[in-house]
Design a protein around this motif. Structure first.
Motif, PDB file in Angstrom:
ATOM      1  N   THR A   1      -4.686  -0.289  -6.274  1.00  0.00           N
ATOM      2  CA  THR A   1      -5.524   0.125  -7.422  1.00  0.00           C
ATOM      3  C   THR A   1      -5.951  -1.129  -8.093  1.00  0.00           C
ATOM      4  N   GLY A   2      -7.119  -1.293  -8.723  1.00  0.00           N
ATOM      5  CA  GLY A   2      -7.337  -2.494  -9.640  1.00  0.00           C
ATOM      6  C   GLY A   2      -7.182  -3.737  -8.810  1.00  0.00           C
TER       7      GLY A   2
ATOM      8  N   GLY B   1      -1.294  -2.523  -9.119  1.00  0.00           N
ATOM      9  CA  GLY B   1      -1.288  -1.095  -9.298  1.00  0.00           C
ATOM     10  C   GLY B   1      -1.205  -0.447  -7.749  1.00  0.00           C
ATOM     11  N   TRP B   2      -1.145   0.669  -7.735  1.00  0.00           N
ATOM     12  CA  TRP B   2      -0.947   1.368  -6.354  1.00  0.00           C
ATOM     13  C   TRP B   2      -1.081   3.157  -6.815  1.00  0.00           C
ATOM     14  N   GLN B   3      -1.414   3.857  -5.722  1.00  0.00           N
ATOM     15  CA  GLN B   3      -1.717   5.181  -5.807  1.00  0.00           C
ATOM     16  C   GLN B   3      -1.094   5.693  -4.593  1.00  0.00           C
TER      17      GLN B   3
ATOM     18  N   ALA C   1      -4.604  11.444  -6.521  1.00  0.00           N
ATOM     19  CA  ALA C   1      -3.522  10.916  -6.367  1.00  0.00           C
ATOM     20  C   ALA C   1      -2.480  11.550  -6.525  1.00  0.00           C
TER      21      ALA C   1
ATOM     22  N   VAL D   1       1.072   7.601  -9.267  1.00  0.00           N
ATOM     23  CA  VAL D   1       0.412   6.366  -9.667  1.00  0.00           C
ATOM     24  C   VAL D   1       1.409   5.453 -10.335  1.00  0.00           C
TER      25      VAL D   1
END
Length: 121
Positions: A69-70, A82-84, A93, A96
């Protein structure tokens, strides 16, 4: 200059790798031998410890995958991203967070510090 995005892609691919042997080989390629991984639920060291955390997450959330993410942001020997954790067909999600990784001189990961912004209820 370090390819931070490529490193993060490789890192998340390890978390998504279904084959334990391929995952172990990937951990050896990406992490120094005495690397550490720390988040609110785990504090481990070495390839075996990191492998156990990844295996545990895969067993707890079968079929789900980690996605970035991002933007990936890095400088010197530090990267954050970032991750989800999402269902394969998409949707909301389940978890997160974001991780910060410190790199060794050879470009491999020496430490990961994970933060959880959303966890399953």
């Amino acid at each position: 200059m370090t390819d931070f995005k490529g490193l993060v892609d490789q890192y998340l691919a390890l978390w998504n790798e279904p084959d334990p042997a391929a995952r172990s080989a990937g951990i050896a390629d990406l992490f120094v031998e005495d690397a550490t991984y720390t988040d609110p639920l785990a504090d481990v060291g070495g390839h075996a410890g990191i492998g156990a955390v990844i295996s545990g997450a895969r067993e707890m959330f079968p079929g789900l995958r980690f996605a970035p993410t991002g933007d990936v942001d890095g400088h010197h020997d530090v990267v954050r991203f970032g991750w989800q954790l999402v269902p394969p067909a998409g949707g909301e999600a389940v978890a997160v967070g974001f991780d910060v990784a410190g790199l060794a001189d050879d470009g491999r990961i020496r430490a990961v510090y994970g933060f959880l912004d959303k966890v399953p209820g």
